[in-house]
Design a protein around this motif. Structure first.
Motif, PDB file in Angstrom:
ATOM      1  N   GLU A 166      37.021  43.530  24.699  1.00 12.05           N
ATOM      2  CA  GLU A 166      36.529  42.288  24.080  1.00 12.05           C
ATOM      3  C   GLU A 166      35.578  41.564  25.023  1.00 12.05           C
ATOM      4  OE1 GLU A 166      39.626  39.695  22.710  1.00 12.05           O
ATOM      5  OE2 GLU A 166      40.490  41.289  21.446  1.00 12.05           O
ATOM      6  N   HIS A 167      35.997  41.475  26.281  1.00 10.42           N
ATOM      7  CA  HIS A 167      35.169  40.770  27.260  1.00 10.42           C
ATOM      8  C   HIS A 167      33.844  41.492  27.490  1.00 10.42           C
ATOM      9  CE1 HIS A 167      37.773  37.524  28.464  1.00 10.42           C
ATOM     10  NE2 HIS A 167      38.797  38.355  28.572  1.00 10.42           N
ATOM     11  N   PHE A 223      55.244  43.674  33.593  1.00 13.21           N
ATOM     12  CA  PHE A 223      54.595  42.390  33.304  1.00 13.21           C
ATOM     13  C   PHE A 223      55.324  41.241  33.986  1.00 13.21           C
ATOM     14  CE2 PHE A 223      51.909  42.978  29.203  1.00 13.21           C
ATOM     15  CZ  PHE A 223      51.287  44.082  29.774  1.00 13.21           C
ATOM     16  N   GLY A 280      51.745  38.034  45.768  1.00 13.40           N
ATOM     17  CA  GLY A 280      50.964  37.630  46.937  1.00 13.40           C
ATOM     18  C   GLY A 280      51.575  38.317  48.127  1.00 13.40           C
ATOM     19  N   HIS A 337      41.960  40.931  42.526  1.00 12.50           N
ATOM     20  CA  HIS A 337      42.959  39.918  42.217  1.00 12.50           C
ATOM     21  C   HIS A 337      43.892  39.833  43.401  1.00 12.50           C
ATOM     22  CE1 HIS A 337      45.636  37.351  40.051  1.00 12.50           C
ATOM     23  NE2 HIS A 337      46.640  38.207  40.139  1.00 12.50           N
ATOM     24  N   GLN A 338      43.952  38.662  43.997  1.00 14.70           N
ATOM     25  CA  GLN A 338      44.793  38.430  45.168  1.00 14.70           C
ATOM     26  C   GLN A 338      44.553  39.499  46.223  1.00 14.70           C
ATOM     27  OE1 GLN A 338      48.827  37.803  43.779  1.00 14.70           O
ATOM     28  NE2 GLN A 338      48.325  35.633  43.583  1.00 14.70           N
ATOM     29  N   SER A 391      51.478  36.417  39.664  1.00 17.52           N
ATOM     30  CA  SER A 391      50.256  36.297  40.467  1.00 17.52           C
ATOM     31  C   SER A 391      49.219  35.394  39.811  1.00 17.52           C
ATOM     32  CB  SER A 391      49.678  37.684  40.745  1.00 17.52           C
ATOM     33  OG  SER A 391      49.290  38.292  39.533  1.00 17.52           O
ATOM     34  N   PHE A 392      49.461  35.044  38.537  1.00 21.85           N
ATOM     35  CA  PHE A 392      48.521  34.143  37.852  1.00 21.85           C
ATOM     36  C   PHE A 392      49.087  32.728  37.710  1.00 21.85           C
ATOM     37  CE2 PHE A 392      47.293  38.390  36.509  1.00 21.85           C
ATOM     38  CZ  PHE A 392      45.920  38.351  36.665  1.00 21.85           C
ATOM     39  N   ALA A 395      35.736  38.304  36.715  1.00 21.59           N
ATOM     40  CA  ALA A 395      36.783  37.286  36.759  1.00 21.59           C
ATOM     41  C   ALA A 395      37.571  37.266  35.460  1.00 21.59           C
ATOM     42  CB  ALA A 395      36.159  35.921  37.017  1.00 21.59           C
ATOM     43  N   SER A 396      36.863  37.459  34.351  1.00 22.79           N
ATOM     44  CA  SER A 396      37.563  37.305  33.084  1.00 22.79           C
ATOM     45  C   SER A 396      38.393  38.538  32.701  1.00 22.79           C
ATOM     46  CB  SER A 396      36.582  36.930  31.968  1.00 22.79           C
ATOM     47  OG  SER A 396      35.392  37.667  32.078  1.00 22.79           O
ATOM     48  N   VAL A 434      45.044  43.767  35.218  1.00 22.99           N
ATOM     49  CA  VAL A 434      46.381  43.717  35.810  1.00 22.99           C
ATOM     50  C   VAL A 434      47.412  44.188  34.801  1.00 22.99           C
ATOM     51  CG1 VAL A 434      48.188  42.143  36.603  1.00 22.99           C
ATOM     52  CG2 VAL A 434      45.857  41.953  37.516  1.00 22.99           C
ATOM     53  N   PHE A 435      47.251  43.713  33.543  1.00 21.20           N
ATOM     54  CA  PHE A 435      48.241  44.054  32.529  1.00 21.20           C
ATOM     55  C   PHE A 435      47.850  45.291  31.740  1.00 21.20           C
ATOM     56  CE2 PHE A 435      48.990  39.583  33.379  1.00 21.20           C
ATOM     57  CZ  PHE A 435      50.354  39.600  33.618  1.00 21.20           C
ATOM     58  N   GLY A 436      46.751  45.971  32.203  1.00 20.46           N
ATOM     59  CA  GLY A 436      46.336  47.216  31.563  1.00 20.46           C
ATOM     60  C   GLY A 436      45.965  47.027  30.111  1.00 20.46           C
ATOM     61  N   ASP A 437      45.412  45.854  29.791  1.00 17.89           N
ATOM     62  CA  ASP A 437      45.077  45.556  28.397  1.00 17.89           C
ATOM     63  C   ASP A 437      43.625  45.969  28.136  1.00 17.89           C
ATOM     64  OD1 ASP A 437      44.664  44.556  25.890  1.00 17.89           O
ATOM     65  OD2 ASP A 437      45.723  42.658  26.282  1.00 17.89           O
ATOM     66  N   ALA A 438      43.440  47.268  27.819  1.00 22.57           N
ATOM     67  CA  ALA A 438      42.091  47.795  27.632  1.00 22.57           C
ATOM     68  C   ALA A 438      41.374  47.100  26.486  1.00 22.57           C
ATOM     69  CB  ALA A 438      42.154  49.296  27.373  1.00 22.57           C
ATOM     70  N   LYS A 439      42.164  46.684  25.485  1.00 28.22           N
ATOM     71  CA  LYS A 439      41.556  46.047  24.312  1.00 28.22           C
ATOM     72  C   LYS A 439      40.912  44.714  24.713  1.00 28.22           C
ATOM     73  CE  LYS A 439      42.774  44.489  19.745  1.00 28.22           C
ATOM     74  NZ  LYS A 439      43.942  43.808  19.167  1.00 28.22           N
ATOM     75  N   ARG A 498      51.619  47.055  20.651  1.00 27.57           N
ATOM     76  CA  ARG A 498      51.293  46.824  22.053  1.00 27.57           C
ATOM     77  C   ARG A 498      52.022  45.582  22.545  1.00 27.57           C
ATOM     78  NH1 ARG A 498      46.667  48.193  24.456  1.00 27.57           N
ATOM     79  NH2 ARG A 498      46.296  46.020  24.944  1.00 27.57           N
ATOM     80  N   LYS A 507      54.172  40.634  37.305  1.00 26.15           N
ATOM     81  CA  LYS A 507      52.718  40.480  37.374  1.00 26.15           C
ATOM     82  C   LYS A 507      52.271  39.096  36.896  1.00 26.15           C
ATOM     83  CE  LYS A 507      51.056  45.188  37.428  1.00 26.15           C
ATOM     84  NZ  LYS A 507      50.296  46.252  36.742  1.00 26.15           N
ATOM     85  N   LYS A 542      42.858  32.901  33.427  1.00 32.51           N
ATOM     86  CA  LYS A 542      42.712  34.347  33.252  1.00 32.51           C
ATOM     87  C   LYS A 542      43.893  34.900  32.452  1.00 32.51           C
ATOM     88  CE  LYS A 542      40.192  35.001  37.570  1.00 32.51           C
ATOM     89  NZ  LYS A 542      40.306  35.487  38.950  1.00 32.51           N
ATOM     90  N   LEU A 543      45.067  34.378  32.799  1.00 28.02           N
ATOM     91  CA  LEU A 543      46.256  34.839  32.084  1.00 28.02           C
ATOM     92  C   LEU A 543      46.261  34.268  30.672  1.00 28.02           C
ATOM     93  CD1 LEU A 543      48.840  36.485  32.332  1.00 28.02           C
ATOM     94  CD2 LEU A 543      50.030  34.397  33.047  1.00 28.02           C
ATOM     95  N   THR A 548      40.108  40.235  34.954  1.00 24.31           N
ATOM     96  CA  THR A 548      41.132  40.441  35.980  1.00 24.31           C
ATOM     97  C   THR A 548      42.528  40.611  35.368  1.00 24.31           C
ATOM     98  OG1 THR A 548      39.837  39.051  37.436  1.00 24.31           O
ATOM     99  CG2 THR A 548      42.074  39.492  38.104  1.00 24.31           C
ATOM    100  N   ALA A 549      42.933  39.619  34.570  1.00 25.48           N
ATOM    101  CA  ALA A 549      44.276  39.641  34.002  1.00 25.48           C
ATOM    102  C   ALA A 549      44.452  40.854  33.094  1.00 25.48           C
ATOM    103  CB  ALA A 549      44.525  38.352  33.226  1.00 25.48           C
ATOM    104  N   ALA A 550      43.390  41.151  32.319  1.00 24.84           N
ATOM    105  CA  ALA A 550      43.469  42.275  31.399  1.00 24.84           C
ATOM    106  C   ALA A 550      43.664  43.580  32.160  1.00 24.84           C
ATOM    107  CB  ALA A 550      42.202  42.332  30.544  1.00 24.84           C
ATOM    108  N   SER A 563      43.808  33.624  28.860  1.00 16.95           N
ATOM    109  CA  SER A 563      42.851  34.309  27.993  1.00 16.95           C
ATOM    110  C   SER A 563      43.419  35.614  27.454  1.00 16.95           C
ATOM    111  CB  SER A 563      41.558  34.584  28.757  1.00 16.95           C
ATOM    112  OG  SER A 563      41.768  35.630  29.688  1.00 16.95           O
ATOM    113  N   LEU A 564      44.433  36.119  28.119  1.00 18.29           N
ATOM    114  CA  LEU A 564      45.003  37.389  27.705  1.00 18.29           C
ATOM    115  C   LEU A 564      46.141  37.193  26.700  1.00 18.29           C
ATOM    116  CD1 LEU A 564      44.185  40.197  28.609  1.00 18.29           C
ATOM    117  CD2 LEU A 564      46.119  40.194  30.184  1.00 18.29           C
TER     118      LEU A 564
END
Lengths: 436, 184
Positions: A73-74, B36, B82, A131-132, B42-43, A57-58, A64-69, B148, B39, B168-169, A60-62, B171-172
């Motif tokens: 961290e998670h 982005f 969605g 996600h969705q 969706s959050f 769950a945590s 989606v946005f391709g944030d490997a960093k 980045r 995207k 979730k968003l 997911t957003a990373a 946290s990013l």
């Protein structure tokens, strides 16, 4: 002897039973441990799954946005859980995005396929990242390889418990065996004591019996002597002599048999028997025993059978007949009768259980007994006969035998009113046709 | 859809050159930012009744010219939020009747960023701004951290626009304004 024979297998069974009990306990312990291990693994799998779901769950957003960093961290945050050996997030193409591996744990494969196919001995969990309704990748968590010592430690309490229970069973079995041995020894000692008391009594009797026996031998010898000088044409006379010798020999034999019956524990061999036939079979013997002065009336009305030792029963009847003769020195009437009788509970004698019985009655018109004599009549060695004429064992052995055959013996008597001996024996309920 | 997507190359080029040259390869940065944009949606939850149906279009507006050289149109082509198909609209000026679910405010000659943000404040609009274009921040504000693409989120502004942004968003995000001070 019989006791010893039955007791030996029982005591031999005890350690086997204890061993089986201990074995059952140990098996139960093993099963409990296996179950505990399974519960533990299931719980561990649940915990890891929850952890993986939280991570999924945590990130997911990373993802989606391709944030490997951020993913890294998670994932790295999971290192705080010491149960996790390695964890990672794979993208939809099953390529590793981020991972961590604890020191000592193998690092994750670049591809999820290799990781899942790999020869992993440790427990691992796959949880999809969505996600969705769209699958983004997979969270993979591998548990640490549990050291054997730690796994064994988990089963120490159960093992201890099972071993202690088994030991307890063993201890109890041993002590039970010791107790059984002691009881057997005591039982044997009691037997020996009884026997020695009996032998002492037999010893004291020997004099009287020998005298009795000697008298009988004299009769036999006298008759033989007379036979030797008899007129061979006097058939009736010869018959008389032979009959007298025969009777004396019979009595001598009976005396010995009675003594043996008393001195040693003869096993009884009960058989179904028609009491009427048994009595009629003894007719001659009884007639000779009681002599010419006594008239005998037969009244055998019983139709049921009984079950008893035939020899002993004959012995009883003969004893009673001789007693009756002795009670009627001047002659009289001896009435021998049998009949069926059903006793109800709470009848005149509480010692007899309710049920069907065959009654044997021997009534004489003799001197009878005083209450005092009557009360002691069944005691061993009690006799009113003069020294050398009787042993005092007749009625008491008869009584003992009747009791052994689940029957009962009673005396109805009064001075100068004759004596009636009443014997009841349980009805034999088996098939009397075949055994007849 | 392409007919509605106008990408004045001159303007894009002008903006591109105006950007501080922090990264040699801006094309990747722009592509990421363009992706982005939709995207984020969706959050984010819009108030109930915002969409007529589950498959009614999602209006993504760009106020001013596409600063990313047409990459927004490329990125959203055929995409959905969605089950809502994304409809890209180019606006010169934003106002309360624009009916945009998400709005990328690049700023234009006819309307400054700050002006556009004020125009849609209080309406259910997810505003997105780029620190490379203007220091004025909408609800989501692109920033570049360590070469980045990242973003700040103003959760207070989101709440003012009746929007709920998933944790979730949040946290990013690099920074989140929660109204009780900026976190992270």
């Amino acid at each position: 002897m019989i006791d010893g024979a039955t007791a030996r297998p029982r005591s031999a069974m005890a350690p086997l039973r204890a061993l089986a009990g201990a074995l059952v306990l140990l098996i139960a312990g093993v099963l409990a441990s296996v179950y505990q291990e399974r519960v533990f693994r299931a719980q561990r799998a649940r915990e890891l799954t929850v952890q993986a779901q939280i991570l999924a769950a945590s990130v997911t957003a990373a993802l989606v946005f391709g944030d490997a960093k951020a993913v890294q961290e998670h994932v790295s945050a999971l290192s705080i859980n010491t149960e996790i050996g390695a964890a990672g997030v794979y993208d939809n193409a099953q390529n590793l995005v981020a991972s961590f591996a604890r020191r000592g744990a193998a690092p994750l494969q670049r591809s999820l396929r290799d990781e899942n196919d790999g020869a992993n001995t440790a427990m691992f969990i796959n949880v999809p990242v969505t996600h969705q309704d769209e699958r983004l990748g997979t969270v993979y968590i591998r548990a640490i390889e549990e050291p054997l010592a730690r796994r064994l430690t988990r089963h120490v309490p159960m093992t201890l418990l099972a071993v202690m229970a088994a030991l307890l069973v063993g201890f109890m079995a041993t002590s039970q065996r010791a107790l059984q041995n002691e009881m057997e020894q005591r039982s044997r000692a009691e037997d020996a004591l009884r026997q020695s008391q009996k032998m002492e009594a037999v010893g004291r009797l020997a004099g009287g019996v020998a005298h009795d026996f000697n008298n009988l031998l004299t009769i036999i010898q006298g008759n033989l002597h007379l036979l030797r000088h008899a007129d061979m044409n006097d058939h009736a006379g010869i018959q008389n002599r032979v009959a007298s010798a025969d009777l004396a020999a019979d009595r001598a034999g009976n005396l010995v048999r009675r003594l043996l019956a008393f001195s040693r524990r003869q096993p009884l061999s009960p058989k179904p028997v028609d009491l009427n036939a048994l009595t009629m079979g003894m007719k001659e013997l009884i007639v000779h025993s009681v002599g010419e002065l006594v008239r005998i009336e037969w009244n055998l009305g019983a139709t049921w059978w009984i079950q008893c030792d035939v020899n002993q029963m004959e012995n009883v009847i003969l004893n009673l007949a001789i007693n009756a003769r002795d009670a009627m020195p001047d002659g009289g009437t001896l009435t021998i009768s049998t009949r069926d009788c059903s006793l109800r509970d709470g009848a005149d004698d509480a010692e007899v259980r309710a049920g069907d019985y065959v009654e044997f009655r021997m009534r004489d018109t003799g001197t009878g007994m005083t209450q005092e004599v009557r009360n002691r009549a069944l005691d061993p060695f009690f006799t009113t006969k003069p020294q050398g004429k009787g042993t005092g064992l007749g009625l008491s052995t008869a009584f003992a035998f009747i009791r052994q055959s689940n029957g009962h013996l009673e005396i109805e008597t009064a001075p100068n009113a004759g004596t009636t001996i009443i014997i009841v024996l349980p009805r034999y309920l088996g098939n009397t046709e075949q055994t007849a | 859809m392409k007919s509605r997507v106008v990408a004045p190359i001159a303007l894009a080029a002008a903006i591109l050159f105006a950007m501080p040259a922090r990264s040699a390869d801006h094309s990747l940065e722009y592509a990421v930012k363009a992706t982005f944009l939709f995207k984020f949606a969706s959050f984010v939850e819009w108030p109930a009744g915002t969409f007529e149906s589950e498959s009614s279009p999602f209006n993504l507006c760009v106020v001013g010219a596409d600063p990313y050289g047409g990459r927004i149109a490329q990125a959203v082509a055929g995409q959905t939020v969605g089950r809502h198909p994304i409809v890209l609209t180019q606006l010169a000026k934003a106002d309360r009747r624009s009916a945009c679910h998400a709005m990328f405010v690049a700023g234009s000659g006819s309307q400054e960023v700050e002006e556009a943000l004020r125009a849609v404040a209080g309406t259910a609009t997810l505003t997105v701004t780029d620190s490379a274009l203007s220091p004025e921040a909408g609800i989501v504000h692109f920033v570049i951290v360590d070469d980045r693409v990242s973003f700040d989120i103003d959760n207070v502004a989101a709440a003012y626009n009746h929007l709920w942004i998933s944790s979730k968003l949040l946290s990013l995000a690099r920074r989140v304004n929660t109204g009780r001070g900026v976190t992270r």
